[in-house]
Design a protein around this motif. Structure first.
Motif, PDB file in Angstrom:
ATOM      1  N   GLN A 167      33.371 -14.511  49.541  1.00  0.00           N
ATOM      2  CA  GLN A 167      33.722 -14.148  50.914  1.00  0.00           C
ATOM      3  C   GLN A 167      34.676 -15.173  51.492  1.00  0.00           C
ATOM      4  OE1 GLN A 167      30.696 -15.152  54.105  1.00  0.00           O
ATOM      5  NE2 GLN A 167      29.281 -14.951  52.359  1.00  0.00           N
ATOM      6  N   GLY A 168      35.220 -14.822  52.668  1.00  0.00           N
ATOM      7  CA  GLY A 168      36.109 -15.758  53.341  1.00  0.00           C
ATOM      8  C   GLY A 168      37.297 -15.084  53.990  1.00  0.00           C
ATOM      9  N   LYS A 208      42.312 -10.106  52.146  1.00  0.00           N
ATOM     10  CA  LYS A 208      41.418  -8.981  51.847  1.00  0.00           C
ATOM     11  C   LYS A 208      42.118  -7.881  51.051  1.00  0.00           C
ATOM     12  CE  LYS A 208      38.662  -5.275  53.899  1.00  0.00           C
ATOM     13  NZ  LYS A 208      39.398  -4.191  53.203  1.00  0.00           N
ATOM     14  N   ASN A 209      43.315  -7.461  51.472  1.00  0.00           N
ATOM     15  CA  ASN A 209      43.983  -6.358  50.791  1.00  0.00           C
ATOM     16  C   ASN A 209      44.334  -6.721  49.357  1.00  0.00           C
ATOM     17  OD1 ASN A 209      43.808  -4.799  53.097  1.00  0.00           O
ATOM     18  ND2 ASN A 209      45.859  -5.303  53.804  1.00  0.00           N
ATOM     19  N   ALA A 210      44.716  -7.977  49.131  1.00  0.00           N
ATOM     20  CA  ALA A 210      44.994  -8.426  47.766  1.00  0.00           C
ATOM     21  C   ALA A 210      43.711  -8.418  46.953  1.00  0.00           C
ATOM     22  CB  ALA A 210      45.601  -9.823  47.790  1.00  0.00           C
ATOM     23  N   MET A 211      42.634  -8.949  47.513  1.00  0.00           N
ATOM     24  CA  MET A 211      41.360  -8.979  46.809  1.00  0.00           C
ATOM     25  C   MET A 211      40.865  -7.578  46.471  1.00  0.00           C
ATOM     26  SD  MET A 211      39.682 -11.567  45.754  1.00  0.00           S
ATOM     27  CE  MET A 211      40.050 -13.318  45.686  1.00  0.00           C
ATOM     28  N   ASP A 212      41.029  -6.645  47.394  1.00  0.00           N
ATOM     29  CA  ASP A 212      40.578  -5.276  47.143  1.00  0.00           C
ATOM     30  C   ASP A 212      41.310  -4.672  45.938  1.00  0.00           C
ATOM     31  OD1 ASP A 212      38.802  -5.395  49.219  1.00  0.00           O
ATOM     32  OD2 ASP A 212      40.012  -4.205  50.617  1.00  0.00           O
ATOM     33  N   THR A 231      34.826 -12.373  55.775  1.00  0.00           N
ATOM     34  CA  THR A 231      34.053 -12.938  56.888  1.00  0.00           C
ATOM     35  C   THR A 231      34.793 -14.024  57.654  1.00  0.00           C
ATOM     36  OG1 THR A 231      33.054 -14.483  55.321  1.00  0.00           O
ATOM     37  CG2 THR A 231      31.839 -12.453  55.790  1.00  0.00           C
ATOM     38  N   GLY A 232      35.977 -14.428  57.175  1.00  0.00           N
ATOM     39  CA  GLY A 232      36.720 -15.513  57.795  1.00  0.00           C
ATOM     40  C   GLY A 232      36.627 -16.778  56.956  1.00  0.00           C
ATOM     41  N   GLN A 271      31.451 -22.155  54.259  1.00  0.00           N
ATOM     42  CA  GLN A 271      30.039 -22.454  54.457  1.00  0.00           C
ATOM     43  C   GLN A 271      29.165 -21.712  53.453  1.00  0.00           C
ATOM     44  OE1 GLN A 271      28.593 -24.798  56.399  1.00  0.00           O
ATOM     45  NE2 GLN A 271      30.741 -25.404  56.694  1.00  0.00           N
ATOM     46  N   ALA A 272      29.529 -20.469  53.160  1.00  0.00           N
ATOM     47  CA  ALA A 272      28.764 -19.703  52.177  1.00  0.00           C
ATOM     48  C   ALA A 272      28.887 -20.326  50.789  1.00  0.00           C
ATOM     49  CB  ALA A 272      29.251 -18.251  52.157  1.00  0.00           C
ATOM     50  N   PHE A 273      30.073 -20.827  50.467  1.00  0.00           N
ATOM     51  CA  PHE A 273      30.261 -21.481  49.175  1.00  0.00           C
ATOM     52  C   PHE A 273      29.417 -22.749  49.110  1.00  0.00           C
ATOM     53  CE2 PHE A 273      32.568 -24.679  46.632  1.00  0.00           C
ATOM     54  CZ  PHE A 273      32.538 -24.052  45.396  1.00  0.00           C
TER      55      PHE A 273
END
Length: 367
Positions: free
Chosen positions: A52-53, A58-62, A82-83, A89-91
């Motif tokens: 996430q992040g 996002k469009n590239a990741m998708d 998620t930003g 922080q999630a990492f």
């Protein structure tokens, strides 16, 4: 781009590069050749990655996730936009296997990220170049040109009319209305604002006194949430101007200003022009870290100077148990010529060759 299957061979058509690479789904077939050279092979692995992040990538990741999963059965790649801050922080907390971020890890975040990696270095890998457009809506004006000083004064509130002498000087011969300029900025904290304000600070520091930061600090103007919100505000308001990632400006059908670079050229925003700026960036990371220092005042011929680079933050060693092969396989694909070749059609720019090769080496060294 369209993925085509023929038996067990997957082929990715890259019109931008005018080539076709045959991809062995198991990563072991090196017998096929394209135009007399060995075909690039995707390294497939099974399992699930949760990341996430940055919403900017996002469009590239998708697109990358879809293509990798189609070619590599048994793999699942999840990415939540998620930003950047939430992704880091999630990492650090261990709930994300890697993070997307519009900025490299800070000196405060680095020790925490290293701790997540069992004391091994967490590294920043630039993966997506996201050009930042300065889009406007001004009846009768189609070829607006802006120098850094003029742009800074507009967003700082020092220039309030479209027929200001500074704008006239940047646009000799143009017919400019006397209407009031309506500036639009992000209302939420964002890496786009951080990079745009960073550009203004570096290229027009005497006219932009609000520094660099992810929160907009200049007075006045209208705040809109997200780049899509800024784009829609500009589209619906005559006399307005705002900043957003290229893809949002394109999707909204907005007209984009040419920006004067350090070589004195008013440059149109194209993926190629944006890549030229990144090509001249200084790699400040050490070892397998590929942190970049962008020269916003670049004097490279034909360079568009306002760019955002988003990173994947990943453990160089000591990553999530049992997922090393999948992390290397997926990030190896995103950093490949095939993966990067998809970006032109998505409102991004591919990594220049010198940066791409460093990222590929770093991915290969993940253990």
């Amino acid at each position: 781009m369209k993925l085509q299957r023929n038996g067990t061979i997957a082929c990715l058509a890259l019109a931008a590069a005018l080539v076709m690479s045959a991809c062995g789904t198991d990563g072991t077939d090196s017998s096929a050749t394209v135009a007399g050279r060995p075909a690039w092979k995707i390294n497939c692995a099974t399992g699930t990655l949760n990341a996430q992040g940055s919403s900017a990538q996002k469009n590239a990741m998708d697109e990358w996730r879809k293509n990798y999963q189609q070619q590599c059965s048994g793999s699942t790649i999840n990415y939540e936009p998620t930003g950047s801050g939430a992704g880091v922080q999630a990492f650090v907390s261990g709930t994300a296997d890697f993070a997307g971020s519009d900025t490299a890890l800070t000196s405060a975040q680095q020790p925490q990220a290293n701790g997540r990696c069992g004391g091994n270095p967490a590294v920043n890998l630039p993966m997506v170049v996201g050009p930042i457009a300065v889009a406007y809506n001004l009846s009768g004006v189609d070829n607006l040109q802006l120098s850094p000083a003029t742009l800074a004064k507009i967003f700082a509130g020092g220039i309030t009319k479209w027929d200001d002498d500074a704008i006239k000087a940047d646009n000799p011969g143009a017919s400019l209305p006397s209407s009031t300029i309506q500036t639009v900025h992000r209302s939420d904290e964002s890496g786009t604002t951080g990079n745009f304000s960073g550009y203004l600070t570096a290229a027009a520091g005497s006219d932009w006194t609000f520094g660099q930061g992810q929160a907009w600090k200049a007075p006045g103007g209208t705040g809109s949430k997200g780049s899509d919100g800024v784009a829609q505000s500009v589209k619906s308001t005559d006399g307005s101007i705002g900043y957003m990632e290229l893809s949002f400006a394109e999707n909204a059908g907005l007209t984009m200003a040419k920006i004067k670079n350090g070589a004195g050229q008013f440059t149109e925003l194209t993926p190629e022009a944006a890549s030229k700026t990144v090509e001249g960036a200084q790699i400040t990371g050490t070892g397998n870290d590929v942190t970049l220092n962008i020269d916003y005042a670049t004097t490279a011929q034909g360079a568009y100077p306002i760019v955002l680079v988003t990173y994947e933050i990943v453990c160089s060693k000591g990553g999530p148990s049992g997922k090393t092969a999948l992390i290397k396989g997926f990030l190896g694909y995103t950093a490949s010529s095939e993966g990067q070749g998809l970006l032109n059609g998505l409102g991004y720019a591919p990594l220049p060759g010198n940066v791409q090769s460093r990222v590929q080496t770093s991915v290969n060294n993940i253990a």
